[in-house]
Write a protein that holds these residues in place. Structure first.
Motif, mmCIF file in Angstrom:
data_model
loop_
_atom_site.group_PDB
_atom_site.id
_atom_site.type_symbol
_atom_site.label_atom_id
_atom_site.label_comp_id
_atom_site.label_asym_id
_atom_site.label_seq_id
_atom_site.Cartn_x
_atom_site.Cartn_y
_atom_site.Cartn_z
ATOM 1 N N UNK A 28 63.754 64.890 37.400
ATOM 2 C CA UNK A 28 64.855 65.470 36.500
ATOM 3 C C UNK A 28 65.035 64.509 35.294
ATOM 4 N N UNK A 29 64.054 64.638 34.799
ATOM 5 C CA UNK A 29 64.019 63.932 33.273
ATOM 6 C C UNK A 29 63.678 62.528 33.425
ATOM 7 N N UNK A 30 63.728 61.745 34.397
ATOM 8 C CA UNK A 30 63.617 60.372 34.546
ATOM 9 C C UNK A 30 62.063 59.960 34.815
ATOM 10 N N UNK A 31 61.270 59.111 33.979
ATOM 11 C CA UNK A 31 59.944 58.619 34.590
ATOM 12 C C UNK A 31 59.956 57.937 35.960
ATOM 13 N N UNK A 32 59.236 58.299 36.791
ATOM 14 C CA UNK A 32 59.263 57.631 37.952
ATOM 15 C C UNK A 32 57.911 57.374 38.496
ATOM 16 N N UNK A 33 57.696 56.394 39.505
ATOM 17 C CA UNK A 33 56.267 56.375 40.312
ATOM 18 C C UNK A 33 56.557 57.017 41.609
#
Length: 319
Positions: A106-111
């Motif tokens: 949802x647009x947020x960088x994640x691992x």
């Protein structure tokens, strides 16, 4: 073709009859059997609701293991944008049982880390049925360290009967690798949101689920041992798996009462395998809620929250 479970035989007959009538109508458009089809479909829907309203722990175990249930790759495809796979533990090799990489939720960088069982014979063999070897857990440690370094939240998907118990895995330090992965979950200074999407088995699951926020799908299971394994140890009879499933308190509802998990995500009527898109949407909403809960937390506060959460585990159900 939908695979029916043992307790769904009556449902299979109703839906089978409805499909037969629909097939006849396609062959002869002049046949007016819409009312009969509608009645059968309504009966099937009512029967489906009755079955799933009173599922036993063993019934939930069967649903959690359903071959058509969405797996990690389905959730990655449905929820993670710009997903870039990352491979290898930089020690031994790549473990195909663990899906891992960078992306945007949802647009947020994640691992992203998750256990993948596979969807057919070929992919199940390639993925080792979701049972990771030491290199899989060491890859997870490497990528959690990367996420910590760059301030990226970690999202994990748990779906495994347990870590692989083979000779080679033991020789390469399976127990130590699981412990290191669990330790890394507890020490990183970024939010860690874990979701049990099917079967959460033994330390192989905990190594991805020592999280700030643990979600379980409504009909998933999470346990220190499989019902069959428990029955074999306690009663020397794996046929008593149904009794073991009830005694282990492996369902999402029981574990929420005990404080082992933090939220239960609803599944479509009849289980996630009947409507994968709805299941993916429900998991996405649960992950978003978990991330929002920890937005703005400092590194030390995230670690402290995990510590207090696990030290208090089980107290809620004993009061």
């Amino acid at each position: 073709m939908l695979t029916y479970l043992d307790f769904e035989k009556g449902l299979a007959e109703l839906e089978g009859k409805a499909e037969e009538l629909r097939a006849l109508a396609r062959q002869d458009p002049a046949m007016n059997i819409a009312d009969e089809v509608a009645q059968l479909e309504q009966k099937a829907k009512t029967h489906l609701a009755e079955i799933y309203a009173k599922l036993s722990p063993w019934g939930k175990t069967q649903v959690a293991r359903h071959p058509g249930r969405p797996h990690t790759l389905d959730y990655v495809e449905g929820l993670i944008e710009e997903f870039t796979p990352l491979a290898g533990d930089r020690v031994f090799g790549e473990d195909a049982a663990i899906i891992s990489g960078l992306g945007r939720f949802r647009g947020r960088p994640v691992m992203v880390l998750g256990q993948e069982k596979g969807s057919d014979t070929q992919t199940r063999l390639h993925r080792n049925f979701g049972m990771a070897r030491p290199e899989g857990y060491r890859k997870a440690v490497r990528l959690m360290e990367m996420a910590d370094r760059f301030g990226l939240p970690v999202i994990t998907f748990i779906d495994t009967p347990g870590a692989y118990p083979g000779k080679g895995a033991e020789e390469r330090g399976q127990a130590e690798a699981i412990a290191r992965s669990t330790e890394k979950c507890l020490e990183i200074g970024v939010p860690l949101i874990a979701t049990v999407i099917g079967e959460g088995g033994s330390g192989g699951a905990v190594a991805f689920a020592a999280a700030n926020h643990v979600v379980m799908l409504e009909h998933s299971i999470y346990s220190v041992i499989s019902p069959e394994g428990c029955a074999s140890i306690l009663w020397k009879d794996s046929a008593k798996a149904q009794e073991a499933a009830a005694a282990l308190r492996i369902t999402a509802q029981d574990l929420y009462k005990l404080g082992v998990i933090d939220a239960v995500a609803p599944e479509p009527l009849g289980g996630a395998h009947r409507d994968k898109a709805a299941a993916v949407a429900a998991v996405g909403a649960a992950i978003d809620e978990g991330l929002a809960r920890f937005r703005g937390f400092e590194r030390g506060a995230l670690r402290q929250q995990r510590r207090e959460k696990f030290l208090a585990m089980g107290a809620r159900g004993l009061e």
